[in-house]
Structures are given as structure tokens and as C-alpha cells.
Scaffold this active site. Sequence first.
Site, PDB file in Angstrom:
ATOM      1  N   SER A  63       0.829  -1.207   0.000  1.00  0.00           N
ATOM      2  CA  SER A  63       0.000   0.000   0.000  1.00  0.00           C
ATOM      3  C   SER A  63       0.863   1.256   0.000  1.00  0.00           C
ATOM      4  CB  SER A  63      -0.909   0.027   1.230  1.00  0.00           C
ATOM      5  OG  SER A  63      -1.781  -1.062   1.231  1.00  0.00           O
TER       6      SER A  63
HETATM    7  N1  SAH Z   1      -1.706  -4.363   4.123  1.00  0.00           N
HETATM    8  C1  SAH Z   1      -1.051  -4.665   2.871  1.00  0.00           C
HETATM    9  C2  SAH Z   1      -1.928  -4.282   1.703  1.00  0.00           C
HETATM   10  C3  SAH Z   1      -1.941  -5.342   0.661  1.00  0.00           C
HETATM   11  S1  SAH Z   1      -3.115  -5.192  -0.632  1.00  0.00           S
HETATM   12  C4  SAH Z   1       0.323  -4.042   2.784  1.00  0.00           C
HETATM   13  O1  SAH Z   1       0.667  -3.192   3.615  1.00  0.00           O
HETATM   14  O2  SAH Z   1       1.097  -4.394   1.919  1.00  0.00           O
HETATM   15  C5  SAH Z   1      -4.506  -6.094  -0.003  1.00  0.00           C
HETATM   16  C6  SAH Z   1      -4.305  -7.558   0.290  1.00  0.00           C
HETATM   17  O3  SAH Z   1      -5.589  -8.089   0.653  1.00  0.00           O
HETATM   18  C7  SAH Z   1      -3.826  -8.418  -0.887  1.00  0.00           C
HETATM   19  O4  SAH Z   1      -2.661  -9.090  -0.504  1.00  0.00           O
HETATM   20  C8  SAH Z   1      -4.973  -9.401  -1.125  1.00  0.00           C
HETATM   21  O5  SAH Z   1      -4.540 -10.695  -1.516  1.00  0.00           O
HETATM   22  C9  SAH Z   1      -5.649  -9.437   0.251  1.00  0.00           C
HETATM   23  N2  SAH Z   1      -7.041  -9.900   0.257  1.00  0.00           N
HETATM   24  C10 SAH Z   1      -8.004  -9.730  -0.680  1.00  0.00           C
HETATM   25  N3  SAH Z   1      -9.160 -10.311  -0.311  1.00  0.00           N
HETATM   26  C11 SAH Z   1      -8.941 -10.887   0.908  1.00  0.00           C
HETATM   27  C12 SAH Z   1      -9.739 -11.667   1.813  1.00  0.00           C
HETATM   28  N4  SAH Z   1     -11.013 -11.992   1.552  1.00  0.00           N
HETATM   29  N5  SAH Z   1      -9.171 -12.090   2.969  1.00  0.00           N
HETATM   30  C13 SAH Z   1      -7.872 -11.789   3.268  1.00  0.00           C
HETATM   31  N6  SAH Z   1      -7.065 -11.066   2.446  1.00  0.00           N
HETATM   32  C14 SAH Z   1      -7.575 -10.620   1.283  1.00  0.00           C
END
Ligand code: SAH
Length: 215
Positions: A63
Site C-alpha cells: 500500500s
Molecule cells: N496491508 C497490505 C496491503 C496489501 S493489498 C500491505 O501493507 O502491503 C490487499 C491484500 O488483501 C492483498 O494481498 C490481497 O490478496 C488481500 N485480500 C483480498 N481479499 C482478501 C480476503 N477476503 N481475505 C484476506 N485477504 C484478502
Amino acid sequence: MDSYRYMGLRKQLVDLLSSKGIKDEKVLAAIGKVPRHAFIDTQFDQYAYQDMAFKIGAGQTISQPFTVAFQTELLNASRGMKVLEIGTGSGYQTSVLMELGLKVFSIERQRILYERVKILLPQLGYSPKLFFGDGFAGKSAFAPFDRILVTCGAPFVPQALLEQLKVGGALVIPVGEGEVQEMLRIERGQDGNTRTESFGEFKFVPMLPERSNDI
Ligand code: SAH
């Protein structure tokens, strides 16, 4: 490995986030400590401390630092609180929460990301509880939580997450079915009712149902 160069770039990032409106000193200090370059392939590490989201392979997005800081500030959590994060992704936001002295539980639906973070975070000195699973279900075995943070764009507010909030707790979640989501902070009051505030538009990768072994 950290270095004076990285430390200097991190200080510049903290100053930038502060100029963009992040006020919470504890949040800024945490961003100032987490080595964001460790989450990014070394060939791209010149981007590590720029205020941008970054695709780093395997469907993974780290992010944007402003978004991480903004959501963390909205969370308004105090040391020792139990926090559930949905969407571990790179593990960067997880690490920021750990720097704030929180007890962090984080769920990721993509196995490869979960496996990667399980190795990386302990190497950086962080030991959150990590789970491979579906964030729509939350983590009832460890509920209730003081705070819940969703870091993917949710099509709606999952009922299980509301149910796993402590009375007086709060859920920070970007909600929207299209490309753009509205950042909501939902508090669970003493009477069990909820109170919702909105904090503008953001863009997240979508929250998808069920766990996945996809790359
Ligand atoms: N907090 C992370 C943001 C990653 S982007 C960071 O700091 O890097 C969002 C993430 O949510 C992705 O890795 C995606 O695979 C995950 N995601 C999407 N749907 C989800 C679900 N139903 N349960 C858990 N994770 C999920």
C-alpha cells in the site's frame, strides 16, 4: 540491511506524510522505523520511500505509505490493544502496527503472500499472528478485537467483522464495489449500535471471497 541512506529517505517520507496531513506522532514514528525497502525487490528499492503503492510480483501490492499512515491514524489504537488486519499483503502495514506495540492478527487469502510474510517479518524482528484464510470470516477464535483494519476494498461491510468487535471498538474499512472505495470508520457503541463516519475516497485492490492458492 538498514543504512544511513535508507534512514535519511525514511525521514523524508515521514516529513512528506506530515505535510500531507498525518498528525499522530506515534504513527509517524512507526513509519519512521519500519524498513519499507525490505518489502520491495532490491532492484526497485529507489522507490521504497516514495509515497506510492507498488506492485511487487505474485499479485502483491504494498500500500501507499500515505494510505497506511491514514488508516493507522484512523484506527486510533493504544499500545497493547488486539488488532485484526484483513489483507496482510506485503506485511508492511502489519509491521507498522507492530511498531505501535499492538497485538496483531493478520489474515491473507493468497497462500504465496502468507508464506512470504511468515518468513520475512520474524527476520525484521516482528512476530504477529499470521493466518492463511478468508478475511470475510474474520478470526472468531481470537475475537473480540479492539480494532479491525481492512486493507482491501470491501464490496460491503462483512457482518462477521462487526460481530468480532469489542464494545467500544472500531472497524476501519474501505467500502465500495467499483474501482473507488469510501473509507469508513465504524464504532461499536455500548448499546451494541454502530456509528459510521466517512473519510473520503481511496483505491484498494478488491477484497475477494475465500482463500486462494493462486500466484
Ligand atoms: N496491508 C497490505 C496491503 C496489501 S493489498 C500491505 O501493507 O502491503 C490487499 C491484500 O488483501 C492483498 O494481498 C490481497 O490478496 C488481500 N485480500 C483480498 N481479499 C482478501 C480476503 N477476503 N481475505 C484476506 N485477504 C484478502
